[in-house]
Scaffold this motif. Sequence first.
Motif, PDB file in Angstrom:
ATOM      1  N   TYR A   1       0.819  -1.218   0.000  1.00 44.25           N
ATOM      2  CA  TYR A   1       0.000   0.000   0.000  1.00 44.25           C
ATOM      3  C   TYR A   1       0.853   1.269   0.000  1.00 44.25           C
ATOM      4  O   TYR A   1       0.345   2.361  -0.223  1.00 44.25           O
TER       5      TYR A   1
ATOM      6  N   VAL B   1      -1.906  -0.939  10.067  1.00 37.85           N
ATOM      7  CA  VAL B   1      -2.824  -0.371   9.079  1.00 37.85           C
ATOM      8  C   VAL B   1      -3.903  -1.428   8.808  1.00 37.85           C
ATOM      9  O   VAL B   1      -3.589  -2.571   8.462  1.00 37.85           O
TER      10      VAL B   1
ATOM     11  N   THR C   1       9.800   6.142  14.066  1.00 38.99           N
ATOM     12  CA  THR C   1       8.875   5.131  13.549  1.00 38.99           C
ATOM     13  C   THR C   1       9.651   4.221  12.605  1.00 38.99           C
ATOM     14  O   THR C   1      10.332   4.698  11.706  1.00 38.99           O
ATOM     15  N   THR C   2       9.531   2.923  12.822  1.00 36.22           N
ATOM     16  CA  THR C   2      10.344   1.969  12.053  1.00 36.22           C
ATOM     17  C   THR C   2       9.543   0.715  11.738  1.00 36.22           C
ATOM     18  O   THR C   2       8.584   0.389  12.450  1.00 36.22           O
TER      19      THR C   2
ATOM     20  N   THR D   1      11.472   9.515  10.632  1.00 38.25           N
ATOM     21  CA  THR D   1      10.727   8.541   9.854  1.00 38.25           C
ATOM     22  C   THR D   1      11.372   8.390   8.489  1.00 38.25           C
ATOM     23  O   THR D   1      12.474   8.841   8.261  1.00 38.25           O
ATOM     24  N   GLY D   2      10.678   7.728   7.562  1.00 38.59           N
ATOM     25  CA  GLY D   2      11.242   7.526   6.234  1.00 38.59           C
ATOM     26  C   GLY D   2      10.106   7.222   5.247  1.00 38.59           C
ATOM     27  O   GLY D   2       8.953   7.564   5.529  1.00 38.59           O
ATOM     28  N   GLY D   3      10.364   6.477   4.187  1.00 41.39           N
ATOM     29  CA  GLY D   3      11.186   5.305   4.060  1.00 41.39           C
ATOM     30  C   GLY D   3      11.463   4.640   5.409  1.00 41.39           C
ATOM     31  O   GLY D   3      10.756   4.847   6.365  1.00 41.39           O
ATOM     32  N   GLU D   4      12.457   3.813   5.408  1.00 41.88           N
ATOM     33  CA  GLU D   4      12.819   3.167   6.663  1.00 41.88           C
ATOM     34  C   GLU D   4      13.997   3.935   7.276  1.00 41.88           C
ATOM     35  O   GLU D   4      15.104   3.899   6.727  1.00 41.88           O
TER      36      GLU D   4
ATOM     37  N   MET E   1       3.698   7.404   0.249  1.00 42.53           N
ATOM     38  CA  MET E   1       3.907   7.594   1.684  1.00 42.53           C
ATOM     39  C   MET E   1       5.386   7.493   2.074  1.00 42.53           C
ATOM     40  O   MET E   1       5.844   8.226   2.950  1.00 42.53           O
TER      41      MET E   1
ATOM     42  N   MET F   1      -5.116   5.016   4.067  1.00 41.62           N
ATOM     43  CA  MET F   1      -5.402   6.272   3.365  1.00 41.62           C
ATOM     44  C   MET F   1      -5.158   6.081   1.864  1.00 41.62           C
ATOM     45  O   MET F   1      -4.133   5.519   1.474  1.00 41.62           O
TER      46      MET F   1
ATOM     47  N   SER G   1       5.922  -0.625  13.121  1.00 42.30           N
ATOM     48  CA  SER G   1       4.801  -0.946  12.232  1.00 42.30           C
ATOM     49  C   SER G   1       4.701  -2.452  12.047  1.00 42.30           C
ATOM     50  O   SER G   1       5.699  -3.118  11.780  1.00 42.30           O
TER      51      SER G   1
HETATM   52  N1  SAM Z   1       9.224   2.477   7.393  1.00 42.36           N
HETATM   53  C1  SAM Z   1       8.717   2.949   8.615  1.00 42.36           C
HETATM   54  C2  SAM Z   1       7.506   2.147   9.040  1.00 42.36           C
HETATM   55  O1  SAM Z   1       6.988   1.384   8.238  1.00 42.36           O
HETATM   56  O2  SAM Z   1       7.101   2.305  10.192  1.00 42.36           O
HETATM   57  C3  SAM Z   1       8.394   4.434   8.660  1.00 42.36           C
HETATM   58  C4  SAM Z   1       7.748   5.042   7.454  1.00 42.36           C
HETATM   59  S1  SAM Z   1       6.107   4.459   7.084  1.00 42.36           S
HETATM   60  C5  SAM Z   1       5.723   5.425   5.662  1.00 42.36           C
HETATM   61  C6  SAM Z   1       5.174   5.180   8.417  1.00 42.36           C
HETATM   62  C7  SAM Z   1       3.798   4.607   8.632  1.00 42.36           C
HETATM   63  O3  SAM Z   1       2.953   4.944   7.549  1.00 42.36           O
HETATM   64  C8  SAM Z   1       3.764   3.094   8.764  1.00 42.36           C
HETATM   65  O4  SAM Z   1       3.121   2.739   9.965  1.00 42.36           O
HETATM   66  C9  SAM Z   1       2.935   2.654   7.574  1.00 42.36           C
HETATM   67  O5  SAM Z   1       2.205   1.490   7.840  1.00 42.36           O
HETATM   68  C10 SAM Z   1       2.046   3.869   7.371  1.00 42.36           C
HETATM   69  N2  SAM Z   1       1.444   3.973   6.039  1.00 42.36           N
HETATM   70  C11 SAM Z   1       2.067   3.873   4.846  1.00 42.36           C
HETATM   71  N3  SAM Z   1       1.169   4.037   3.834  1.00 42.36           N
HETATM   72  C12 SAM Z   1      -0.046   4.233   4.424  1.00 42.36           C
HETATM   73  C13 SAM Z   1      -1.373   4.457   3.926  1.00 42.36           C
HETATM   74  N4  SAM Z   1      -1.644   4.523   2.633  1.00 42.36           N
HETATM   75  N5  SAM Z   1      -2.359   4.612   4.832  1.00 42.36           N
HETATM   76  C14 SAM Z   1      -2.119   4.561   6.168  1.00 42.36           C
HETATM   77  N6  SAM Z   1      -0.892   4.370   6.693  1.00 42.36           N
HETATM   78  C15 SAM Z   1       0.130   4.193   5.833  1.00 42.36           C
END
Ligand code: SAM
Length: 314
Positions: A26, A159, A94-95, A65-68, A309, A189, A118
């Motif tokens: 996603y 999610v 956040t990782t 945050t990131g990416g990772e 994202m 989202m 996550s």
């Molecule tokens: N890589 C790290 C991680 O996964 O935690 C940090 C970056 S990631 C973009 C941050 C959060 O955004 C994660 O919890 C991920 O599940 C969530 N995320 C990414 N795309 C999303 C979406 N379309 N809707 C809701 N949450 C989303």
Amino acid sequence: MIDSCGRNIDYLRLSVTDLCNYRCRYCMPEEGVCKRTHSEILSLEELEAIARAAVALGITKIRLTGGEPLVRRGIVELCRRLRRIPELQELCLTTNGSLLPDLAAPLREAGVDRLNISLDTLRPERFTQMTCRGELGQVLKGLAAAEEAGFTNLKLNTVLIGGFNDDEISDFVRLTQVHPWEVRFIELMPMGPCAQWDRSCFLPNTTVLRHCPELRPLPARGVARRYRIPGARGTVGLISPLSHEFCADCRRIRVTADGKLKGCLHSREEIDLRGLHGWQLQNAIRLGIAQKPQRHHLTERRSDTPRNMNQIGG
Ligand code: SAM
Ligand code: SF4
């Protein structure tokens, strides 16, 4: 700083890379992202300068945050530098958890206060299917390493995706009975790769309450509505950007790994911070806060950002 809608902006989400070792379906295209050159991504010095300028304007909490974020070279050193900013009250990260087995202890020692990890499924095959390459066992080891390193108040970000993990809601909620964690269900989202997914994938967070009627409400904290099963060690959080818009309570600004300030995750508006120093950098951040949009348009199933994202940071 107070924005034009009267919101006190005190929280910066700072992205340190748009690269990731996973490819959650996603979030990121399977082929990955066009790798940026080293110079297109903020250096550790630039990240620190932006953090210092933001803190001088009233930011008290920074989330990396990131990416990772843990694939970014120098991440521990960056944390150490940010932790030295005297007025910064909270440094969080956040990782996806996969690199925590090696990095949890160094991050703790560098002064990171809290981690969000996550985790969208507790089933190994599903996990690999969703991340395209990850191993659940590695993230579970990461969670254990985080606890061993002394991180408390761990939060799990889950999610909620219809047809993928809605049959695991009770399993996730049950985790809070044995662990002192907050399991946070986040509504999917519609942006990036999942923007065109079938409507049935986008479940309201009330689904969690329907599955677990034993959850009892607690006072809200931040953008999450919180619940607990009577007697449980941990809590359940619901983050519901679609079904329960929380823009009026949003205290965040974001900076992308390529140095763009975003007042809203879902807005196209960006202010370039690269090359700015001293009062110019502070003025640009001030402008970004002043121009923070009043709300997003997700309820109309529309995110206006062209970014995925992983290119913003969540
Ligand atoms: N890589 C790290 C991680 O996964 O935690 C940090 C970056 S990631 C973009 C941050 C959060 O955004 C994660 O919890 C991920 O599940 C969530 N995320 C990414 N795309 C999303 C979406 N379309 N809707 C809701 N949450 C989303
Ligand atoms: Fe990577 Fe996090 Fe996006 Fe998954 S959600 S692809 S771990 S950035």
